[in-house]
Design a protein around this motif. Structure first.
Motif, PDB file in Angstrom:
ATOM      1  N   ILE A 163      91.631  67.358 131.503  1.00 18.03           N
ATOM      2  CA  ILE A 163      92.300  65.761 130.711  1.00 18.03           C
ATOM      3  C   ILE A 163      91.418  64.330 129.797  1.00 18.03           C
ATOM      4  O   ILE A 163      91.807  64.712 128.693  1.00 18.03           O
ATOM      5  N   ALA A 164      90.243  65.037 130.622  1.00 16.81           N
ATOM      6  CA  ALA A 164      89.810  63.008 130.350  1.00 16.81           C
ATOM      7  C   ALA A 164      88.586  63.976 128.754  1.00 16.81           C
ATOM      8  O   ALA A 164      88.662  63.323 128.352  1.00 16.81           O
ATOM      9  N   LEU A 165      88.204  64.651 129.116  1.00 13.57           N
ATOM     10  CA  LEU A 165      87.041  65.848 128.635  1.00 13.57           C
ATOM     11  C   LEU A 165      88.157  65.897 127.658  1.00 13.57           C
ATOM     12  O   LEU A 165      87.681  66.053 126.095  1.00 13.57           O
ATOM     13  N   TYR A 166      89.566  66.384 127.106  1.00 15.86           N
ATOM     14  CA  TYR A 166      90.273  67.291 125.671  1.00 15.86           C
ATOM     15  C   TYR A 166      90.173  65.333 124.811  1.00 15.86           C
ATOM     16  O   TYR A 166      90.106  65.473 123.543  1.00 15.86           O
ATOM     17  N   GLU A 167      90.391  64.869 125.621  1.00 15.81           N
ATOM     18  CA  GLU A 167      90.576  63.155 125.313  1.00 15.81           C
ATOM     19  C   GLU A 167      89.670  62.979 124.332  1.00 15.81           C
ATOM     20  O   GLU A 167      89.359  62.037 123.229  1.00 15.81           O
ATOM     21  N   ALA A 168      88.276  62.557 125.240  1.00 15.41           N
ATOM     22  CA  ALA A 168      86.941  62.465 124.513  1.00 15.41           C
ATOM     23  C   ALA A 168      87.121  62.853 123.131  1.00 15.41           C
ATOM     24  O   ALA A 168      86.708  62.415 122.496  1.00 15.41           O
ATOM     25  N   ARG A 169      87.464  64.138 122.752  1.00 14.53           N
ATOM     26  CA  ARG A 169      86.857  65.257 122.408  1.00 14.53           C
ATOM     27  C   ARG A 169      87.617  64.978 121.013  1.00 14.53           C
ATOM     28  O   ARG A 169      87.647  64.340 120.158  1.00 14.53           O
ATOM     29  N   ARG A 170      89.159  64.506 121.494  1.00 14.13           N
ATOM     30  CA  ARG A 170      90.225  64.027 120.422  1.00 14.13           C
ATOM     31  C   ARG A 170      90.040  62.968 119.814  1.00 14.13           C
ATOM     32  O   ARG A 170      90.091  62.712 118.319  1.00 14.13           O
ATOM     33  N   GLN A 171      89.572  62.272 120.470  1.00 11.16           N
ATOM     34  CA  GLN A 171      88.907  60.819 119.557  1.00 11.16           C
ATOM     35  C   GLN A 171      88.014  61.068 118.767  1.00 11.16           C
ATOM     36  O   GLN A 171      87.674  60.650 117.689  1.00 11.16           O
ATOM     37  N   HIS A 172      86.664  61.230 119.347  1.00 14.77           N
ATOM     38  CA  HIS A 172      85.804  62.328 118.243  1.00 14.77           C
ATOM     39  C   HIS A 172      86.205  62.595 116.917  1.00 14.77           C
ATOM     40  O   HIS A 172      85.594  62.346 115.829  1.00 14.77           O
ATOM     41  N   TRP A 173      87.386  63.818 117.014  1.00 18.50           N
ATOM     42  CA  TRP A 173      87.537  64.382 115.797  1.00 18.50           C
ATOM     43  C   TRP A 173      88.464  63.754 114.949  1.00 18.50           C
ATOM     44  O   TRP A 173      88.228  63.512 113.722  1.00 18.50           O
ATOM     45  N   THR A 174      89.232  62.824 115.722  1.00 11.76           N
ATOM     46  CA  THR A 174      90.421  62.184 115.190  1.00 11.76           C
ATOM     47  C   THR A 174      89.357  60.933 114.007  1.00 11.76           C
ATOM     48  O   THR A 174      89.859  60.815 112.377  1.00 11.76           O
ATOM     49  N   ALA A 175      88.449  60.153 115.090  1.00 13.05           N
ATOM     50  CA  ALA A 175      87.606  59.504 114.386  1.00 13.05           C
ATOM     51  C   ALA A 175      86.922  59.795 112.945  1.00 13.05           C
ATOM     52  O   ALA A 175      86.424  58.952 111.719  1.00 13.05           O
ATOM     53  N   ALA A 176      86.192  61.568 113.543  1.00 13.86           N
ATOM     54  CA  ALA A 176      85.627  62.090 112.276  1.00 13.86           C
ATOM     55  C   ALA A 176      86.643  62.121 111.146  1.00 13.86           C
ATOM     56  O   ALA A 176      85.926  62.696 110.057  1.00 13.86           O
ATOM     57  N   SER A 177      87.807  62.429 110.918  1.00 11.56           N
ATOM     58  CA  SER A 177      89.040  63.053 110.179  1.00 11.56           C
ATOM     59  C   SER A 177      89.194  61.722 108.609  1.00 11.56           C
ATOM     60  O   SER A 177      89.639  61.877 108.062  1.00 11.56           O
ATOM     61  N   SER A 178      88.802  60.882 109.804  1.00 12.29           N
ATOM     62  CA  SER A 178      89.072  59.168 109.104  1.00 12.29           C
ATOM     63  C   SER A 178      88.681  58.961 107.938  1.00 12.29           C
ATOM     64  O   SER A 178      87.356  58.786 107.824  1.00 12.29           O
TER      65      SER A 178
END
Length: 178
Positions: A163-178
């Motif tokens: 879950i932690a690994l996914y959350e880190a990737r999710r935050q990164h991908w979300t920031a990159a698409s903003s």
């Protein structure tokens, strides 16, 4: 109507996410002793592109025969090293440029989804029953926990790491698409 993706389509899908990923992830296993938990963590680490694992203290090593049952060969995609204890592993991760976040149900820990995980992040997970060693907990840059709402108060260490690994990737991908 939906259909399962073909092997070629799966490769393309995963490649597209890999191209969106620039931040590094790492893990410290601080005394994780169950080989099946280690194997599951290795499989998740390979799936989320973890760059390095530090096996600290009495953690079961990735080459242990029982780890292979759940890792299913994912070890070949990972770099790992041994450390005397969690503190030594955390120092090595920090020296390699990682921000170190311990996963622990502890006073002062923040809900993981509220922790900014930009840049290179190393998560520290602990023993199946006792959690992080006190020394490792103190050495982390910050502590985070996974909010739970059901009748069970904690998760399996492998599940929490995933879950932690996914959350880190999710935050990164979300920031990159903003």
């Amino acid at each position: 109507m939906s259909r399962n993706l073909s092997p070629t389509e799966l490769k393309r899908l995963h490649r597209s996410w890999r191209h969106r990923t620039t931040a590094r992830l790492a893990l410290v296993l601080d005394g994780v002793q169950n080989p099946f938990n280690v194997g599951g963590i290795l499989r998740s680490a390979a799936a989320y592109g973890v760059d390095h694992l530090w096996m600290a203290g009495p953690s079961v090593q990735p080459d242990h025969p029982k780890v292979h049952k759940t890792a299913l060969g994912s070890q070949r995609y990972l770099r790992w090293s041994s450390a005397v204890d969690g503190q030594e592993a955390i120092r090595a991760a920090r020296a390699d440029g990682y921000h170190v976040v311990g996963l622990e149900l502890a006073e002062g820990a923040s809900p993981l989804h509220t922790v900014p995980l930009e840049g290179d992040v190393c998560f520290v997970v602990g023993h199946e029953d006792r959690g992080l060693s006190h020394a490792a907990s103190e050495a982390c840059d910050r502590l985070a926990y996974l909010p739970l709402v059901g009748k069970i108060a904690s998760l399996n260490v492998g599940t929490a790491a995933t879950i932690a690994l996914y959350e880190a990737r999710r935050q990164h991908w979300t920031a990159a698409s903003s």
